[in-house]
Design a protein around this motif. Structure first.
Motif, mmCIF file in Angstrom:
data_model
loop_
_atom_site.group_PDB
_atom_site.id
_atom_site.type_symbol
_atom_site.label_atom_id
_atom_site.label_comp_id
_atom_site.label_asym_id
_atom_site.label_seq_id
_atom_site.Cartn_x
_atom_site.Cartn_y
_atom_site.Cartn_z
ATOM 1 N N SER A 21 -1.553 7.619 -2.472
ATOM 2 C CA SER A 21 -0.199 7.792 -1.956
ATOM 3 C C SER A 21 0.050 6.911 -0.753
ATOM 4 N N GLY A 22 -0.148 5.581 -0.963
ATOM 5 C CA GLY A 22 0.466 4.598 -0.076
ATOM 6 C C GLY A 22 1.913 4.492 -0.529
ATOM 7 N N ILE A 23 2.599 3.457 -0.061
ATOM 8 C CA ILE A 23 4.022 3.355 -0.401
ATOM 9 C C ILE A 23 4.223 3.212 -1.911
ATOM 10 N N ILE A 24 3.279 2.550 -2.601
ATOM 11 C CA ILE A 24 3.473 2.336 -4.047
ATOM 12 C C ILE A 24 3.320 3.661 -4.805
ATOM 13 N N GLY A 25 2.236 4.388 -4.539
ATOM 14 C CA GLY A 25 2.037 5.671 -5.226
ATOM 15 C C GLY A 25 3.146 6.657 -4.888
ATOM 16 N N LEU A 42 -2.285 12.695 -5.966
ATOM 17 C CA LEU A 42 -3.594 12.982 -5.368
ATOM 18 C C LEU A 42 -3.910 11.871 -4.375
ATOM 19 N N GLU A 43 -4.071 12.213 -3.123
ATOM 20 C CA GLU A 43 -4.304 11.212 -2.067
ATOM 21 C C GLU A 43 -5.593 11.583 -1.329
ATOM 22 N N LYS A 44 -6.534 10.636 -1.263
ATOM 23 C CA LYS A 44 -7.865 11.013 -0.757
ATOM 24 C C LYS A 44 -7.878 11.311 0.736
ATOM 25 N N VAL A 45 -7.007 10.698 1.503
ATOM 26 C CA VAL A 45 -6.928 11.014 2.933
ATOM 27 C C VAL A 45 -5.517 11.528 3.219
ATOM 28 N N GLY A 50 -3.633 3.945 4.134
ATOM 29 C CA GLY A 50 -4.246 2.656 3.789
ATOM 30 C C GLY A 50 -3.428 1.500 4.345
ATOM 31 N N THR A 51 -3.238 0.480 3.529
ATOM 32 C CA THR A 51 -2.558 -0.745 3.984
ATOM 33 C C THR A 51 -1.118 -0.483 4.425
ATOM 34 N N THR A 52 -0.506 0.540 3.856
ATOM 35 C CA THR A 52 0.901 0.821 4.192
ATOM 36 C C THR A 52 1.100 1.022 5.698
ATOM 37 N N SER A 53 0.082 1.532 6.389
ATOM 38 C CA SER A 53 0.229 1.715 7.841
ATOM 39 C C SER A 53 -0.345 0.529 8.623
ATOM 40 N N SER A 55 0.718 -2.842 8.088
ATOM 41 C CA SER A 55 1.503 -4.032 7.743
ATOM 42 C C SER A 55 2.215 -4.584 8.968
ATOM 43 N N SER A 56 3.008 -5.637 8.751
ATOM 44 C CA SER A 56 3.831 -6.207 9.829
ATOM 45 C C SER A 56 5.118 -5.416 10.024
ATOM 46 N N ARG A 57 5.348 -4.436 9.159
ATOM 47 C CA ARG A 57 6.499 -3.540 9.260
ATOM 48 C C ARG A 57 7.829 -4.279 9.045
ATOM 49 N N LEU A 58 7.790 -5.301 8.189
ATOM 50 C CA LEU A 58 9.011 -6.045 7.888
ATOM 51 C C LEU A 58 9.478 -5.716 6.474
ATOM 52 N N ILE A 59 10.781 -5.697 6.304
ATOM 53 C CA ILE A 59 11.373 -5.583 4.979
ATOM 54 C C ILE A 59 12.044 -6.923 4.774
ATOM 55 N N LYS A 188 -9.586 13.772 -3.012
ATOM 56 C CA LYS A 188 -10.163 12.508 -3.479
ATOM 57 C C LYS A 188 -10.531 12.569 -4.960
ATOM 58 N N VAL A 189 -10.010 11.617 -5.715
ATOM 59 C CA VAL A 189 -10.381 11.528 -7.127
ATOM 60 C C VAL A 189 -11.784 10.929 -7.208
ATOM 61 N N THR A 190 -12.675 11.633 -7.918
ATOM 62 C CA THR A 190 -14.075 11.185 -7.969
ATOM 63 C C THR A 190 -14.521 10.797 -9.383
ATOM 64 N N GLY A 367 -1.163 -4.967 -6.220
ATOM 65 C CA GLY A 367 -0.239 -5.621 -5.281
ATOM 66 C C GLY A 367 1.033 -4.820 -5.096
ATOM 67 N N GLY A 368 2.060 -5.496 -4.581
ATOM 68 C CA GLY A 368 3.348 -4.818 -4.332
ATOM 69 C C GLY A 368 3.559 -4.638 -2.849
ATOM 70 N N LYS A 369 4.532 -5.376 -2.311
ATOM 71 C CA LYS A 369 4.851 -5.251 -0.878
ATOM 72 C C LYS A 369 5.576 -3.933 -0.604
ATOM 73 N N ILE A 370 5.624 -3.541 0.660
ATOM 74 C CA ILE A 370 6.425 -2.373 1.040
ATOM 75 C C ILE A 370 7.875 -2.647 0.643
ATOM 76 N N THR A 371 8.339 -3.871 0.927
ATOM 77 C CA THR A 371 9.732 -4.243 0.650
ATOM 78 C C THR A 371 10.135 -3.916 -0.786
ATOM 79 N N ALA A 372 9.232 -4.207 -1.730
ATOM 80 C CA ALA A 372 9.599 -4.095 -3.148
ATOM 81 C C ALA A 372 9.082 -2.812 -3.786
HETATM 82 C C1 LIG Z 1 -1.667 -7.507 7.307
HETATM 83 C C2 LIG Z 1 -0.629 -7.114 6.311
HETATM 84 C C3 LIG Z 1 0.721 -7.239 6.620
HETATM 85 C C4 LIG Z 1 1.685 -6.859 5.689
HETATM 86 N N1 LIG Z 1 2.995 -6.926 6.037
HETATM 87 C C5 LIG Z 1 3.943 -6.545 5.170
HETATM 88 C C6 LIG Z 1 5.303 -6.550 5.549
HETATM 89 O O1 LIG Z 1 5.655 -6.861 6.690
HETATM 90 N N2 LIG Z 1 6.210 -6.180 4.642
HETATM 91 C C7 LIG Z 1 5.861 -5.805 3.366
HETATM 92 O O2 LIG Z 1 6.768 -5.530 2.582
HETATM 93 N N3 LIG Z 1 4.575 -5.750 2.982
HETATM 94 C C8 LIG Z 1 3.603 -6.106 3.854
HETATM 95 N N4 LIG Z 1 2.289 -6.055 3.503
HETATM 96 C C9 LIG Z 1 1.932 -5.573 2.170
HETATM 97 C C10 LIG Z 1 1.979 -4.047 2.100
HETATM 98 O O3 LIG Z 1 1.582 -3.454 3.304
HETATM 99 C C11 LIG Z 1 1.087 -3.533 0.995
HETATM 100 O O4 LIG Z 1 1.237 -4.310 -0.162
HETATM 101 C C12 LIG Z 1 1.397 -2.083 0.644
HETATM 102 O O5 LIG Z 1 1.380 -1.285 1.796
HETATM 103 C C13 LIG Z 1 0.395 -1.581 -0.354
HETATM 104 O O6 LIG Z 1 0.661 -0.224 -0.626
HETATM 105 P P1 LIG Z 1 -0.229 0.567 -1.648
HETATM 106 O O7 LIG Z 1 0.382 1.887 -1.837
HETATM 107 O O8 LIG Z 1 -0.457 -0.256 -2.874
HETATM 108 O O9 LIG Z 1 -1.674 0.646 -0.975
HETATM 109 P P2 LIG Z 1 -2.196 1.558 0.220
HETATM 110 O O10 LIG Z 1 -1.182 1.758 1.252
HETATM 111 O O11 LIG Z 1 -3.502 0.991 0.647
HETATM 112 O O12 LIG Z 1 -2.422 2.966 -0.474
HETATM 113 C C14 LIG Z 1 -3.481 3.240 -1.366
HETATM 114 C C15 LIG Z 1 -3.832 4.714 -1.215
HETATM 115 O O13 LIG Z 1 -4.779 5.095 -2.212
HETATM 116 C C16 LIG Z 1 -5.607 6.102 -1.657
HETATM 117 N N5 LIG Z 1 -6.843 6.211 -2.451
HETATM 118 C C17 LIG Z 1 -7.819 5.291 -2.579
HETATM 119 N N6 LIG Z 1 -8.814 5.767 -3.358
HETATM 120 C C18 LIG Z 1 -8.459 7.025 -3.735
HETATM 121 C C19 LIG Z 1 -9.084 8.039 -4.515
HETATM 122 N N7 LIG Z 1 -10.302 7.869 -5.059
HETATM 123 N N8 LIG Z 1 -8.436 9.223 -4.675
HETATM 124 C C20 LIG Z 1 -7.203 9.429 -4.131
HETATM 125 N N9 LIG Z 1 -6.585 8.493 -3.356
HETATM 126 C C21 LIG Z 1 -7.197 7.312 -3.169
HETATM 127 C C22 LIG Z 1 -5.850 5.589 -0.236
HETATM 128 O O14 LIG Z 1 -6.304 6.593 0.637
HETATM 129 C C23 LIG Z 1 -4.486 5.021 0.135
HETATM 130 O O15 LIG Z 1 -3.678 5.956 0.831
HETATM 131 C C24 LIG Z 1 1.295 -6.391 4.410
HETATM 132 C C25 LIG Z 1 -0.059 -6.268 4.096
HETATM 133 C C26 LIG Z 1 -1.017 -6.615 5.036
HETATM 134 C C27 LIG Z 1 -2.468 -6.461 4.708
#
Ligand SMILES: Cc1cc2nc3c(=O)[nH]c(=O)nc-3n(C[C@H](O)[C@H](O)[C@H](O)COP(=O)(O)OP(=O)(O)OC[C@H]3O[C@@H](n4cnc5c(N)ncnc54)[C@H](O)[C@@H]3O)c2cc1C
Length: 539
Positions: A21-25, A42-45, A50-53, A55-59, A188-190, A367-372
């Motif tokens: 449950s980052g921004i994509i999930g 299901l979110e392990k933490v 993860g990466t969602t927190s 980022s550069s925080r830009l849309i 956490k999914v195991t 992949g997948g940016k926060i923006t999209a």
């Molecule tokens: C340095 C940097 C700057 C960026 N700046 C921008 C920006 O300005 N604008 C923008 O649009 N995008 C930006 N991005 C891209 C964007 O941040 C990411 O693409 C996006 O946040 C990814 O989201 P996500 O949900 O895929 O991954 P994540 O946010 O990493 O979420 C994945 C989640 O899966 C969970 N997980 C992992 N394993 C398990 C398991 N076994 N069981 C249950 N849960 C699990 C994790 O705990 C985590 O919460 C940036 C990326 C980086 C690295």
């Protein structure tokens, strides 16, 4: 409201389990719930941990992607920027960007006007103004901190910022819950459950109690960002990597610019930003291949030295002593081995494992940016619906997130007067919770002590802790300081509020003294990651 009940969830068969449950999930679960699918997250933490927190925080459409002629990607992201301005106006705000033009970079002066014109034309229905060129004088008036030596002028263009991406993620989760989704964080999914060649569910461990459960679903989506390969590998199909992980870091410093400033590194011509964030500046980012620990990513001294040296060319007064802390995150780019990290496409990819490896009921999102995120979620849920032979339409481009719309100034003033709080405090609450700031203030009806500030230099109040625990699924100090409030992102990294938050959470969640101490220690270790670069000594 997030109600965490593993026993109930284990009795159900869901249409869809979203792992991660980052921004994509979170976006996928929100979309699926709005379409009426029986959905489990299901979110392990914790949401956005993860990466969602990190980022550069830009849309943003991503000016830098024009260099690789990824026109479809930029158009999609510009369109999504406008969608977010309309469905989440309380969290996403326009931001001006300056690109200083300096002597000795003739190529840039030719390429930039072309790139900016394309940026304007790619999505001509946009709600933000087109770019313009500023003279040297106008640039210095607009952005007085910029080094005047060698400055020729600048370009001004507009994108957006999401200062609290964590709350954007959370609001997707909250709305998913309000539309019937079941939400389990610290889960956490195991393992996967299999039915012949199809995935039929997952084994999940409650990270708080240690108990293990089986959860069943017709489709499982792997939205685990840079953990996507390790989750897929639980199926024993781990031959080829699906993602390339690259690290990006940021530095938080005192505010050195009024606007976002776009810089091109002398060392490698990479584009990076100095971004105004709250009353500070965020400087970032980098882009380097990463093969280390996926759960503890940190900025190293050489990353920091690279950024500092480059930023000092335009802002000569910044020094290493100004850095409050650093943070680092990992991109999960659809795998490509041949090019430099910055040349790898930022486009997302959906992997249907039925086609790819003959495993039914399982989809991975790469992949997948926060923006999209909303568009990525729409495509993913379309694929899920197709597999389920269901055809409910996507509505997320029109449905406002829970804290929308923006609260009028008059309502903020009225609330401040009624509650005996300062306008600064109430405005701060509205910047976090949008129109739902009143839910936090309602806690004061029963508990007037909730108006106390959590530390002398933040606007956050005690009632936010109760709101986070009772309504927003916060279970640890880190959940509250880093992802429900933004206290942990301030220069002290939330350490000044740590004790008051620990005792309030301890009271609400029934922690023993030992558990409370364990929580405090865990938070201190997390905060220490942002200071580790100092140990190696900067070049
Ligand atoms: C340095 C940097 C700057 C960026 N700046 C921008 C920006 O300005 N604008 C923008 O649009 N995008 C930006 N991005 C891209 C964007 O941040 C990411 O693409 C996006 O946040 C990814 O989201 P996500 O949900 O895929 O991954 P994540 O946010 O990493 O979420 C994945 C989640 O899966 C969970 N997980 C992992 N394993 C398990 C398991 N076994 N069981 C249950 N849960 C699990 C994790 O705990 C985590 O919460 C940036 C990326 C980086 C690295």
């Amino acid at each position: 409201m997030i109600k965490r009940d593993f026993d109930d969830a284990a009795k159900e068969t869901f249409d869809l389990i979203v792992v991660g449950s980052g921004i994509i999930g979170a976006g996928i679960a929100w979309d699926a719930a709005l379409r009426g699918l029986k959905t489990l997250i299901l979110e392990k933490v914790d949401f956005a941990c993860g990466t969602t927190s990190r980022s550069s925080r830009l849309i943003h459409g991503g000016l830098r992607y024009l260099k690789r002629l990824e026109l479809g990607l930029v158009r999609q992201d510009l369109r999504e920027r406008d969608v977010l301005l309309s469905i989440a106006p309380h969290l996403v705000h326009p931001l001006s960007f300056i690109i200083p033009l300096t002597s000795g970079r003739p190529l840039q002066r030719v390429a930039l006007p072309f790139g900016l014109m394309l940026y304007d034309l790619l999505y001509f229905r946009k709600s933000l103004p087109s770019h313009q060129q500023l003279t040297r004088r106008e640039t210095l008036d607009f952005e007085p901190g910029v080094e005047p030596k060698g400055l020729l002028g600048s370009y001004l263009y507009h994108d957006c910022q999401v200062p609290f991406a964590e709350r954007l993620c959370l609001e997707n989760v909250l709305s998913a819950a309000e539309h019937g989704a079941t939400i389990l964080n610290h889960a956490k999914v195991t393992e996967f459950l299999r039915d012949g060649n199809s995935v039929s569910g997952v084994v999940v461990q409650d990270q708080i109690s240690g108990e293990t459960y089986q959860m069943r679903a017709r489709i499982v989506v792997n939205a685990t960002g840079h953990w996507v390969d390790s989750v897929r590998d639980m199926l024993g199909k781990g031959s080829r990597p699906m993602v390339r992980r690259t690290k990006g870091i940021h530095l938080l410093t005192p505010q050195i610019s009024r606007n976002a400033v776009v810089l091109f590194a002398f060392a490698d011509s990479r584009l990076f930003f100095v971004i105004p964030w709250q009353n500070y500046s965020l400087i970032g980012t980098t882009d380097t291949d990463y093969a280390g620990d996926l759960d503890a990513v940190e900025a190293e001294a050489n990353d920091v030295t690279y950024l500092l040296k480059e930023v000092q060319r335009i802002f000569p007064n910044v020094s290493s002593g100004d850095i409050f802390y650093t943070y680092a995150g990992l991109r999960a780019l659809a795998y490509s081995k041949s090019r430099r990290p910055e040349d790898v496409s930022r486009s997302h990819k959906l992997v249907d494992h039925e086609r790819e490896d003959g495993i039914g009921g399982f989809v991975s999102v790469l992949g997948g940016k926060i923006t999209a995120y909303r568009a990525v979620a729409e495509q993913t849920v379309d694929m899920v619906c197709h597999k389920l032979s269901a055809k409910p339409p996507c509505t997320t481009a029109e449905v406002p997130l829970p804290g929308a719309p923006i609260v009028p100034q008059q309502s903020l003033e009225q609330a401040a007067n009624e509650r005996g709080l300062t306008l600064d405090t109430v405005s701060h609450l509205a910047s976090l919770y949008g129109s739902r700031f009143s839910q936090v203030l309602d806690i004061l009806n029963k508990n007037p002590k909730g108006a106390q500030h959590l530390c002398p230099h933040c606007q956050d109040i005690l009632a936010q802790v109760q709101h986070a625990v009772e309504q927003e699924g916060a279970l640890t100090i880190e959940d509250f300081l880093l992802r429900r409030s933004a206290i942990g992102l301030s220069p002290c990294q939330g350490l000044d509020a740590l004790n008051s938050v620990a005792s309030e959470m301890g009271r609400l969640l029934g922690w023993s003294d030992a558990e409370q101490q364990h929580q405090v220690d865990a938070y201190r270790s997390q905060a220490a990651l942002g200071q580790r670069f100092r140990n190696a000594g900067l070049a």
